[in-house]
Design an enzyme around this catalytic site. Sequence first.
Site, PDB file in Angstrom:
ATOM      1  N   SER A 135      25.598 -11.133   6.340  1.00  0.00           N
ATOM      2  CA  SER A 135      26.902 -10.777   6.451  1.00  0.00           C
ATOM      3  C   SER A 135      27.061  -9.986   8.016  1.00  0.00           C
ATOM      4  CB  SER A 135      27.215  -9.887   5.579  1.00  0.00           C
ATOM      5  OG  SER A 135      27.208 -10.402   4.393  1.00  0.00           O
ATOM      6  N   THR A 175      26.966  -7.213  -2.337  1.00  0.00           N
ATOM      7  CA  THR A 175      26.077  -8.264  -2.873  1.00  0.00           C
ATOM      8  C   THR A 175      25.379  -7.744  -4.094  1.00  0.00           C
ATOM      9  OG1 THR A 175      24.631  -9.782  -2.629  1.00  0.00           O
ATOM     10  CG2 THR A 175      24.321  -7.720  -1.417  1.00  0.00           C
ATOM     11  N   LYS A 209      27.887  -5.812  -7.867  1.00  0.00           N
ATOM     12  CA  LYS A 209      29.169  -6.349  -7.851  1.00  0.00           C
ATOM     13  C   LYS A 209      29.696  -5.735  -8.981  1.00  0.00           C
ATOM     14  CE  LYS A 209      28.289 -10.552  -5.329  1.00  0.00           C
ATOM     15  NZ  LYS A 209      28.405 -12.119  -5.292  1.00  0.00           N
ATOM     16  N   ASP A 242      34.318 -14.608  -3.221  1.00  0.00           N
ATOM     17  CA  ASP A 242      33.312 -15.576  -3.686  1.00  0.00           C
ATOM     18  C   ASP A 242      34.036 -16.725  -3.902  1.00  0.00           C
ATOM     19  OD1 ASP A 242      31.028 -14.188  -2.914  1.00  0.00           O
ATOM     20  OD2 ASP A 242      30.721 -13.473  -4.918  1.00  0.00           O
ATOM     21  N   GLY A 256      23.628 -22.736 -14.080  1.00  0.00           N
ATOM     22  CA  GLY A 256      23.513 -21.350 -14.150  1.00  0.00           C
ATOM     23  C   GLY A 256      24.749 -20.791 -14.815  1.00  0.00           C
ATOM     24  N   GLY A 315      25.135 -17.030 -14.339  1.00  0.00           N
ATOM     25  CA  GLY A 315      25.057 -15.528 -13.778  1.00  0.00           C
ATOM     26  C   GLY A 315      26.079 -15.176 -12.923  1.00  0.00           C
ATOM     27  N   GLY A 316      25.968 -14.152 -11.843  1.00  0.00           N
ATOM     28  CA  GLY A 316      26.817 -13.660 -11.170  1.00  0.00           C
ATOM     29  C   GLY A 316      27.807 -14.866 -10.392  1.00  0.00           C
ATOM     30  N   GLY A 331      24.361 -22.188   0.877  1.00  0.00           N
ATOM     31  CA  GLY A 331      24.979 -21.097   0.558  1.00  0.00           C
ATOM     32  C   GLY A 331      25.417 -20.384   1.787  1.00  0.00           C
TER      33      GLY A 331
END
Length: 276
Positions: A22, A67, A71, A107, A130, A132-133, A242
Amino acid sequence: MNHANQPRCAAVLGAPIEHSLSPVLHRAGYAAADLTGWEYHRRECRAEDLPGIVGQAGPEYAGFSVTMPGKFAALEYATEATDRARAIGAANTLVRVPGGWRADNTDVEGILGALGELGVRSPRRALLVGSGGTARPALYALAQMGVRRVDVLNRSDRVAELRPLVAGTPCEVVGHRLGDETVGLAALARSAEVIVSTVPSAAIADYVQDLAHGRVLDVIYDPWPTPLCTQAAANGFRTVGGHVMLAHQAYSQFEQFTGVTAPRTAMHRALEEHIG
């Protein structure tokens, strides 16, 4: 005017944080937009540390990129939140507002931007690996694009947790257990117009050959390219990693922090040069 009290600083919070790219994006943006004096830092922050770090931030801080693992804590700490942050149940962005902090989840824009670079415009079916987050904003983004069916591949059945993310859309969410030999992974992959993987490469190492039969967005960028993207590319499909998602989610953060239009080309170029 006391410039010392004007917001001119931002930071990324997370643990571990030393790998975060970032700062590369935001600092390149400051330079390209001629935002003299603006700074952007990394700061180690566990979820339980977030209220203290944000709460004690001086007036020079305009916002924070958040991150994992912070979150969920970011959304909980915020005094207000965007609709998408509430729907997803997590925030990757905190912006200083009068009386507190606004939570957002850019995101979603990261996913949409990466899919755009893949050439995915109006998909009807997607495979999401997946739950998850990162899977949550991915599913939210896919539903907003008008996808009619998302097959979710995960080691455990968490589809019930994900279905509220597509509420009010025509999107159907169907769960499949990774490792279940009755699930035809190759057929599942071929039926999808795009495959979005949100898990570490090691989690699907045994399944790459079956999964790599479509356009792939793999949210992992370190190391890059991932085995899934390498195999999909070898099979003739377009892939993005990503780092592309990271760039697209950062543009909105930059604009919310600074009030200045993000110099997207310069930010993206800086990231590409850093990754090599």
